[in-house]
Write an enzyme that holds these catalytic residues in place. Structure first.
Site, PDB file in Angstrom:
ATOM      1  N   LYS A 156     -33.982  17.936 -48.160  1.00  0.00           N
ATOM      2  CA  LYS A 156     -32.773  18.478 -48.792  1.00  0.00           C
ATOM      3  C   LYS A 156     -32.778  18.177 -50.281  1.00  0.00           C
ATOM      4  O   LYS A 156     -32.268  18.954 -51.089  1.00  0.00           O
ATOM      5  CB  LYS A 156     -31.524  17.885 -48.134  1.00  0.00           C
ATOM      6  CG  LYS A 156     -30.220  18.541 -48.612  1.00  0.00           C
ATOM      7  CD  LYS A 156     -29.065  18.183 -47.710  1.00  0.00           C
ATOM      8  CE  LYS A 156     -28.539  16.803 -48.021  1.00  0.00           C
ATOM      9  NZ  LYS A 156     -27.731  16.771 -49.268  1.00  0.00           N
TER      10      LYS A 156
ATOM     11  N   HIS B 170     -27.148  13.217 -33.019  1.00  0.00           N
ATOM     12  CA  HIS B 170     -26.827  13.730 -34.352  1.00  0.00           C
ATOM     13  C   HIS B 170     -25.781  14.828 -34.261  1.00  0.00           C
ATOM     14  O   HIS B 170     -25.490  15.337 -33.172  1.00  0.00           O
ATOM     15  CB  HIS B 170     -28.082  14.180 -35.100  1.00  0.00           C
ATOM     16  CG  HIS B 170     -28.755  15.402 -34.536  1.00  0.00           C
ATOM     17  ND1 HIS B 170     -28.179  16.649 -34.549  1.00  0.00           N
ATOM     18  CD2 HIS B 170     -29.965  15.569 -33.968  1.00  0.00           C
ATOM     19  CE1 HIS B 170     -29.013  17.524 -34.030  1.00  0.00           C
ATOM     20  NE2 HIS B 170     -30.095  16.895 -33.658  1.00  0.00           N
TER      21      HIS B 170
END
Length: 917
Positions: free
Chosen positions: A579, A145
């Site tokens: 998020k 990532h």
């Protein structure tokens, strides 16, 4: 006298710190050493005594550093964080060994405890446990990532330091040996200091593949077979009727690296092919090395020991004509096996292994043929008085082959549903002009897709040049089909659809699989799992409805039955849901979605396998894996669970073989315990569910109100964190944002969380909880707190949420965060938003302590509390320097030394916190 169990840890930290200090003095000079030591002592005094004068002194020293001094200070404190991590890992190993050597009862969370508890409490017999593993699937999946901060070279240096510390622990060294060990540690620390911490160029996908493969070479290939052997022996010892038990390969390590295309344009068919080839090379290289060593060990002479007819025939076919081995049938047989595997290496990879075979041979057509030959060795040893020899290297090699095959690790393919949608629209429009797929409603889309799935006729034409996106997607699936033919179907098992919000998203993937021959309608064959990924809060709420509709399609339900053993995998996104809705609402939405999916799957007679897209940090679903698995709703595990292991968490969990083994055992232990709990044992009272929903509703409003509805919050975020600098850091192949621009909606969840951790606010891991509980107490003044306290005591889900929040809050530091906030140019915006964040943090800490009954954060987690106490005096200077560097960089951009300092500080802070995103 009470033994101080942490004394060896402090000694290791002091030793490594002293060696680092000596290195700085030798390499940079006495003045640099004196400066760093002064900063260290002042920071320790500030942390230990909460001395405000020490804090002002520290800030004054750091703010006055020259550019070159700043780089040296950042490097020194960053490397100390890395060394402290090594010392802590070694201490965990030390304490685990001491526990075992003392003959103490197995600890909760260990595999020995899980198996022993199940047997002792009559939850399951050894035979029933063995049967459980027949259908189990436990799979950590390695993913790269965009905030992976560790260079492989740095990890290699750290491995050497860890090995030398371990040597000091396990061996009674003579004075000379102790001096040699100390000298080797000095060299290792010097090498670390002289190794570039950052990459000069951005990581490529192939670099990430190489990093991922290295964990198989150092940990998984060796430790997984040992774990299986230990479990098999434990069960056989508990029930002698089980005999020499050999469990199926229920525990496997997967990978996304090289197959995850969602938002990463650099993952292509060619990259996938190269990733598969690199993995196969690692697997075959390991098997060849093990065979070579095994051949040197099995020197059994035919006149002294018997051998089976099958073994003798295998030896005859080996073409090993050496007179020195003429009476050693096992060695000759192994020579022949080696020759065939060497030919397999040549056939699959196009090159010979470094160590040549004694003769030419035919390659193995598949893994099963190789396994059959090893089984001949095993059975002959077992039947001819050499069973003990079969339990050594040969046993581990046979197990490794069953787990890793020729492919090493199954690579998942992942793509966003929007991409699939565009490709399908183009294919349909070319084949049937006027279809206007994108203008169809959901019902119309499904009808078109099911019509295509009812025929074997391909949709794509080889005579048409499609768009780059379509050509790329079709090439990926063709490469997957080729991989199945080359390495076996285990090489690629799952195709994941990001942003799944409809049945047509699943059917679109099915059509694309049909184009490559991975779905064959006339045979009712499906060679991979279609895995929906539900990410946002809305998607999680609709997950069970979508799966219910999918299972109601007769052709798909039959595919599941005939081709996928009535098992469906579903992936849940922790990062994006957090998020989207905040920590509390994300956790609750995930919990509810799992419960609803369990009911839906049971109604359709389909077995559920949940794939948890957990990140390393709490803000992305991280936290202790053991508690997380046990906190799942009843029926959500069912012996099958996959979960992502991301970025620097991979290094922390699996960089050291023994630590890696322990973390793998934890996954198995938790899965066993969760799956074997009696039905109804975890029935959650309706009052708990009602309270949780109320808390979630309020927390959602508080979080969305701050992040998405506050004017100027986007500006505040970009100016008060390192997000801009992260975007330019060479720490991953994937872009930090899905689109150009600064919209939080487009930003990936990983750098979002990473940025908040760097400025020591950890906002995604707690914001909204304080407001939610305050509102709940106001609405329930009589018994509100008592109910929450009961939920914490009796509900593992709620306890896990609060435990993770406790950890995150303890890692925050409002004083340091306020310095980052000062970077926001608009004073009114800065004050209004930071004041809101500070008030919410204070409320959250207050209510958390009230619910848990603690008088301070981490009172129930002394290990982490100790870790923070040890490392934060060394982390604080990094944050202070980072703020000053950010200020200078934004005032005079273009200075590469300042930019370098920022990037090194990002690395150091991430190492100090042990979670970057």
């Amino acid at each position: 006298m009470t033994q101080d169990k942490d004394a060896p840890l402090r000694e290791d930290i002091r030793l490594l710190g002293r060696l680092l200090g000596d290195t700085v003095r030798d390499q940079q000079g006495e003045s640099s050493f004196d400066l760093i030591e002064r900063i260290r002592q002042t920071s320790v005094r500030f942390r230990r005594d909460d001395d405000l004068a020490a804090r002002r002194e520290l800030e004054g020293i750091l703010d006055a550093l020259s550019r070159e001094q700043t780089i040296q200070v950042v490097r020194a404190f960053s490397y100390f964080s890395h060394l402290a991590n090594i010392a802590e890992d070694q201490h965990h190993i030390r304490r685990s060994r001491a526990h075992l050597l003392a003959g103490s009862a197995p600890r909760e969370g260990s595999l020995a405890h899980a198996i022993g508890h199940a047997i002792d409490q009559d939850i399951a017999s050894p035979a029933e446990l063995a049967a459980f593993f027949d259908t189990a699937l436990i799979s950590p999946v390695l993913t790269a990532h965009p905030t992976e901060v560790q260079r492989k070279s740095i990890l290699n240096c750290q491995t050497v330091v860890a090995r030398l510390l371990d040597e000091r622990d396990r061996m009674q060294l003579t004075p000379e040996e102790a001096e040699n060990n100390l000298e080797a540690l000095r060299r290792a620390v010097l090498t670390l200091w002289q190794t570039r911490m950052l990459r000069p160029t951005r990581l490529s996908v192939i670099d990430e593949v190489s990093n991922g493969v290295s964990y198989f070479e150092s940990t998984f290939l060796r430790e997984l077979p040992r774990l299986y052997a230990s479990l098999e022996d434990r069960l056989s010892k508990a029930d002698s009727a089980l005999g020499a038990l050999e469990l199926p390969p229920f525990l496997q390590v997967g990978s996304w690296i090289g197959g995850d295309r969602d938002g990463n344009p650099f993952v292509t068919a060619e990259v996938l092919e190269q990733a598969l080839k690199m993995q196969a090379a690692a697997a075959l290289g390991y098997y060849l090395d093990e065979l070579h060593t095994l051949g040197s060990q099995l020197s059994l002479a035919h006149g002294l020991v018997s051998a089976s007819d099958a073994l003798l025939a295998l030896a005859e076919r080996s073409h090993d004509s050496s007179p020195h081995r003429s009476d050693e049938p096992y060695r000759r047989a192994i020579s022949g096996i080696y020759a065939r595997l060497s030919a397999t290496h040549r056939a699959l990879l196009g090159s010979d292994p470094i160590r040549h075979a004694v003769a030419d041979a035919e390659p193995y057509l598949n893994v099963e043929a190789f396994s059959d030959d090893l089984d001949i060795l095993h059975r002959s040893l077992q039947a001819n008085g050499s069973a003990a020899l079969a339990r050594g290297r040969l046993r581990h090699l046979r197990r490794a082959l069953r787990v890793f095959g020729f492919h090493l690790a199954p690579i998942d393919l992942r793509q966003n549903s929007d991409v699939h949608e565009r490709v399908i629209a183009e294919l349909l429009e070319v084949a049937r002009p006027g279809t206007a797929y994108l203008e169809q409603d959901e019902e119309g889309r499904c009808a078109l897709l099911l019509e295509e799935l009812a025929t074997a006729r391909p949709l794509a034409s080889p005579h048409v040049q499609y768009s780059d996106d379509s050509e790329s997607e079709l090439a990926i699936f063709r490469a997957a089909r080729a991989a199945h033919l080359r390495y076996g179907k285990a090489a690629i098992r799952n195709c994941i659809i990001s942003k799944t919000d409809s049945v047509s998203d699943l059917l679109e993937l099915a059509v694309l699989l049909k184009e490559a021959g991975l779905l064959r309608p006339l045979e009712n064959a499906l060679d991979v799992n279609l895995v929906p990924l539900f990410e946002t809060i809305d998607d999680l709420e609709n997950a069970s409805v979508i799966m219910d509709r999918m299972f109601s399609i007769p052709s798909y339900r039959k595919l599941l039955s005939d081709a996928r053993q009535d098992t469906q995998e579903v992936m849940l996104g922790y990062s994006d849901s957090n998020k989207d809705g905040g920590f509390l609402t994300s956790g609750w939405a995930l919990y509810k979605a799992e419960g609803e999916l369990v009911e839906t799957f049971a109604r359709h007679g389909v077995r559920l396998c949940l794939f948890h897209g957990r990140g390393g940090s709490v803000g992305r679903g991280g936290g202790p894996s053991y508690q997380a698995i046990l906190a799942q709703p009843e029926g959500a595990v069912q012996g099958q669970i996959r979960l992502t292991e991301q970025g620097e968490v991979i290094a922390a969990k699996y960089g050291h073989p023994e630590v890696g083994r322990r973390n793998l055992e934890v996954l198995v232990a938790a899965t066993v315990e969760s799956s074997l709990r009696p039905a109804g044992a975890d029935t959650t009272p309706a009052a708990f569910l009602e309270a949780m929903q109320a808390l979630s509703d309020t927390a959602f409003k508080a979080y969305r109100g701050l992040v998405y509805e506050t004017p100027g919050f986007e500006q505040y975020f970009w100016e008060s964190t390192v997000i801009s600098e992260i975007a330019g850091l060479n720490i991953g192949s994937r872009p930090a944002s899905r689109k150009k621009g600064t919209h939080i909606e487009d930003l990936r969840a990983i750098p979002w969380v990473f940025s908040w951790s760097q400025c020591r606010l950890m906002l995604p891991g707690w914001f909204g909880f304080g407001s939610a509980v305050k509102a709940w107490l106001n609405a329930n003044p009589d018994d509100g707190l008592a109910r929450l306290q009961t939920m914490y005591r009796d509900w593992s889900f709620f306890a896990s949420l609060l435990s993770n929040m406790d950890m995150v809050l303890a890692k925050t530091d409002l004083a340091i965060a306020s310095r980052y906030a000062a970077l926001v140019k608009d004073a009114d915006l800065r004050t209004s938003i930071f004041d809101r964040i500070r008030a919410e943090w204070k409320d959250t800490v207050e209510v958390l302590l009230a619910i848990t009954g603690q008088d301070e954060l981490l009172a129930a987690n002394p290990l982490l509390k100790r870790s923070i106490r040890n490392r934060f005096p060394y982390l604080d200077p990094l944050n202070h320097v980072q703020v000053e560097l950010l200020r200078r960089h934004r005032e005079q951009s273009g200075d590469e030394r300042i930019r370098l300092g920022i990037h090194i500080s990002i690395n150091g802070v991430a190492a100090g916190l042990r979670n970057s995103g």
